[in-house]
Design a protein around this motif. Structure first.
Motif, PDB file in Angstrom:
ATOM      1  N   ILE A 183       0.766  -1.241  -0.093  1.00 38.08           N
ATOM      2  CA  ILE A 183      -0.052  -0.036  -0.073  1.00 38.08           C
ATOM      3  C   ILE A 183       0.760   1.235  -0.062  1.00 38.08           C
ATOM      4  N   LYS A 184       1.957   1.169   0.775  1.00 32.72           N
ATOM      5  CA  LYS A 184       2.825   2.507   0.972  1.00 32.72           C
ATOM      6  C   LYS A 184       3.646   2.473  -0.472  1.00 32.72           C
ATOM      7  N   ALA A 185       3.951   1.326  -0.964  1.00 32.88           N
ATOM      8  CA  ALA A 185       4.713   1.436  -2.140  1.00 32.88           C
ATOM      9  C   ALA A 185       3.809   2.027  -3.422  1.00 32.88           C
ATOM     10  N   TRP A 186       2.493   1.743  -3.402  1.00 34.02           N
ATOM     11  CA  TRP A 186       1.683   2.329  -4.321  1.00 34.02           C
ATOM     12  C   TRP A 186       1.478   3.722  -4.316  1.00 34.02           C
ATOM     13  N   ASP A 187       1.528   4.448  -2.864  1.00 34.90           N
ATOM     14  CA  ASP A 187       1.379   5.679  -2.358  1.00 34.90           C
ATOM     15  C   ASP A 187       2.622   6.442  -2.867  1.00 34.90           C
ATOM     16  N   GLU A 188       4.006   5.987  -2.977  1.00 38.94           N
ATOM     17  CA  GLU A 188       4.998   6.423  -3.492  1.00 38.94           C
ATOM     18  C   GLU A 188       5.000   6.580  -5.040  1.00 38.94           C
ATOM     19  N   ASN A 192       5.055   9.881  -7.481  1.00 43.80           N
ATOM     20  CA  ASN A 192       6.025  10.031  -8.520  1.00 43.80           C
ATOM     21  C   ASN A 192       5.558  10.461  -9.963  1.00 43.80           C
ATOM     22  N   ILE A 193       4.400   9.649 -10.264  1.00 42.49           N
ATOM     23  CA  ILE A 193       3.795  10.031 -11.356  1.00 42.49           C
ATOM     24  C   ILE A 193       3.072  11.358 -11.319  1.00 42.49           C
ATOM     25  N   ASN A 194       2.441  11.871 -10.347  1.00 40.83           N
ATOM     26  CA  ASN A 194       1.957  13.086  -9.977  1.00 40.83           C
ATOM     27  C   ASN A 194       2.925  14.238 -10.508  1.00 40.83           C
ATOM     28  N   LYS A 195       4.369  13.970 -10.265  1.00 38.81           N
ATOM     29  CA  LYS A 195       5.483  15.116 -10.601  1.00 38.81           C
ATOM     30  C   LYS A 195       5.328  15.151 -12.288  1.00 38.81           C
ATOM     31  N   THR A 196       5.386  14.180 -12.843  1.00 36.22           N
ATOM     32  CA  THR A 196       5.204  14.326 -14.221  1.00 36.22           C
ATOM     33  C   THR A 196       3.875  14.813 -14.694  1.00 36.22           C
ATOM     34  N   LEU A 197       3.048  14.522 -14.132  1.00 35.52           N
ATOM     35  CA  LEU A 197       1.715  15.397 -14.491  1.00 35.52           C
ATOM     36  C   LEU A 197       1.751  16.606 -14.235  1.00 35.52           C
ATOM     37  N   HIS A 226      -7.582  20.124 -22.457  1.00 40.72           N
ATOM     38  CA  HIS A 226      -7.009  18.670 -21.839  1.00 40.72           C
ATOM     39  C   HIS A 226      -6.323  18.609 -20.631  1.00 40.72           C
ATOM     40  N   LEU A 227      -6.439  17.795 -20.174  1.00 43.74           N
ATOM     41  CA  LEU A 227      -5.681  17.457 -18.757  1.00 43.74           C
ATOM     42  C   LEU A 227      -5.067  15.974 -18.933  1.00 43.74           C
ATOM     43  N   TRP A 228      -3.702  15.960 -18.402  1.00 45.39           N
ATOM     44  CA  TRP A 228      -2.952  14.740 -18.302  1.00 45.39           C
ATOM     45  C   TRP A 228      -3.508  13.992 -16.999  1.00 45.39           C
ATOM     46  N   LEU A 229      -3.709  12.811 -16.838  1.00 47.14           N
ATOM     47  CA  LEU A 229      -4.097  11.974 -15.720  1.00 47.14           C
ATOM     48  C   LEU A 229      -3.068  11.009 -15.766  1.00 47.14           C
ATOM     49  N   GLY A 230      -3.196  10.081 -14.336  1.00 48.47           N
ATOM     50  CA  GLY A 230      -2.330   8.982 -14.499  1.00 48.47           C
ATOM     51  C   GLY A 230      -1.893   8.476 -13.045  1.00 48.47           C
ATOM     52  N   GLY A 231      -1.815   7.329 -12.725  1.00 50.76           N
ATOM     53  CA  GLY A 231      -1.405   6.908 -11.496  1.00 50.76           C
ATOM     54  C   GLY A 231      -2.893   6.753 -10.683  1.00 50.76           C
ATOM     55  N   ALA A 232      -2.962   7.571  -9.317  1.00 47.37           N
ATOM     56  CA  ALA A 232      -4.300   7.193  -8.836  1.00 47.37           C
ATOM     57  C   ALA A 232      -5.261   8.507  -9.556  1.00 47.37           C
ATOM     58  N   GLU A 233      -6.492   8.043  -9.829  1.00 47.09           N
ATOM     59  CA  GLU A 233      -7.463   8.926 -10.300  1.00 47.09           C
ATOM     60  C   GLU A 233      -8.466   9.222  -9.268  1.00 47.09           C
ATOM     61  N   LYS A 234      -9.291  10.206  -9.300  1.00 46.32           N
ATOM     62  CA  LYS A 234     -10.462  10.320  -8.400  1.00 46.32           C
ATOM     63  C   LYS A 234     -11.822  10.226  -9.132  1.00 46.32           C
TER      64      LYS A 234
END
Length: 409
Positions: A183-188, A192-197, A226-234
């Motif tokens: 779970i923690k590994a997925w949070d990290e 990291n993906i959010n930095k690219t976004l 347009h919006l870039w998405l990835g990793g966790a979405e809402k």
């Protein structure tokens, strides 16, 4: 597979995949070969407070018999009870987990038009359900476990037991179950993906220009909003979920009529149980006007003619060549894994969430903003180790996004 690991994986799918909340219904779509995992997910869901768990099992061997012997008219018929099961649970706000573990050769030799007809009318019947998932009106995820037929396709020099074990080992690694705290590994990873976004969304590129040594020379215009998405979405109710496990991509949508040039595939595409490989596509004003394929030409032709939007693009996704799945040097013959090993595009429907406030816009409003509409959404891989992507911003300034297959920023 060890039951403890299977339960750990099921818990990760329920907790980090769909983020199931107490009192929700969980809908599972599973191959019959994956009953142990489906049951493990059901157990994890009930322990997390699920109201009910509903499982739809698919049997490719039985489906092949139908494709071989049923008439074209019969293949156009989707039982109301089946469509309403998916559509009504989506309406009621379920969560949905799909287990992607098909035999890549299940429908080899079946006429492409029969497969295409079955796929098309199922998509039409379940259109409401697919619209709910693509607009994040329900939380959903796609996960996978090995089946014997799939594992032998991937590791064709191994016996059944060895092949299945090898595929388990790879899957556990790429979904981070080998970590002390997954779970923690997925949070990290999501962080990291959010930095690219943040970089991509800040630059607001108007165009992307793709080139490589295997024939790709493609320009893709992006809609203004347009919006870039990835990793966790809402989801629309503000809760995080991971739609793909594993995931390495960031993605947005192209302008429907703004794609021009030629692109070459870099990995095989499995569509409707048939293989499409070594194919090229030529676009003019957003539409495929010419294509070739060394394998699966007829299947590709049927896919592109599914409806008007199938010959246009609905997704642009970036994945670095130097990433965990890519570095495994395995062709998985499974889109969930192969699309997260390479930059890819998708035929068909665009994700409404890739337009600002898109989840609240009508189909016509999305179309006016440049989003493609279709009954299909099919990813295909184009990333290579020498892929270069240049972004052009509103000031007409060029920014190197990808150099030699990896992010350049």
């Amino acid at each position: 597979m060890d039951n403890n690991m299977l339960e750990k994986y099921a818990y990760l799918s329920v907790k980090k995949g769909v983020n199931l909340q107490k009192g929700q219904v969980l809908l599972i779509n599973s191959p019959v070969e994956c009953t142990d995992f489906a049951r493990a997910i059901a157990k994890a869901a009930y322990k997390e407070g699920a109201k009910e768990v509903v499982v739809h099992y698919g049997d490719q061997k039985l489906q092949r018999l139908k494709l071989e012997y049923a008439s074209m008219e019969t293949l156009q018929e989707v039982p109301n009870w089946l469509a309403e099961s998916f559509n009504s649970y989506a309406r009621e706000g379920c969560c949905a987990i799909s287990i992607s573990a098909q035999d890549p050769d299940a429908y080899k030799g079946v006429p492409a038009d029969k497969i295409a007809t079955f796929q098309k009318y199922r998509q039409i019947a379940l259109n409401e359900y697919y619209n709910y998932t693509m607009a994040n009106k329900i939380r959903w995820t796609v996960v996978s476990v090995p089946t014997e037929a799939w594992a032998l396709k991937v590791f064709n020099n191994s016996n059944s037991e060895e092949a299945v074990q090898k595929l388990w080992d790879v899957i556990f690694k790429v979904v981070r179950l080998d970590k002390e705290d997954p779970i923690k590994a997925w949070d990290e990873h999501n962080s990291n993906i959010n930095k690219t976004l943040e970089f991509l969304n800040t630059n607001k590129f108007t165009k992307l220009h793709y080139t490589n040594s295997v024939g790709t020379d493609l320009t893709i215009e992006l809609p203004e909003d347009h919006l870039w998405l990835g990793g966790a979405e809402k989801s629309v109710d503000g809760l995080d979920f991971n739609a793909n496990m594993p995931t390495e991509e960031v993605f947005t949508l192209p302008k429907r009529n703004g794609v021009n040039g030629t692109v070459s595939s870099s990995k095989p595409l499995i569509y409707g149980g048939n293989l499409i490989d070594n194919f090229t596509l030529t676009f003019k004003d957003g539409k495929v006007v010419d294509f070739t394929a060394k394998e699966g030409y007829d299947t590709l032709k049927e896919l592109l003619s599914s409806d008007e939007g199938a010959s246009h693009l609905g997704e642009v996704a970036l994945v670095p060549y130097d990433s965990p799945i890519s570095n495994s040097n395995i062709i998985f013959y499974n889109t969930l894994f192969d699309e997260n090993a390479a930059c890819h595009l998708a035929f068909g429907k665009a994700y409404p969430t890739c337009i600002e406030n898109g989840e609240n816009l009508s189909e016509n409003e999305l179309f006016e903003k440049g989003a493609n509409s279709s009954i299909v959404h099919v990813d295909f891989m184009i990333g290579t180790k020498d892929l270069n992507i240049v972004g052009i911003n509103k000031e007409n300034k060029e920014v190197q996004i990808f150099k030699d297959g990896n992010f350049a920023f």
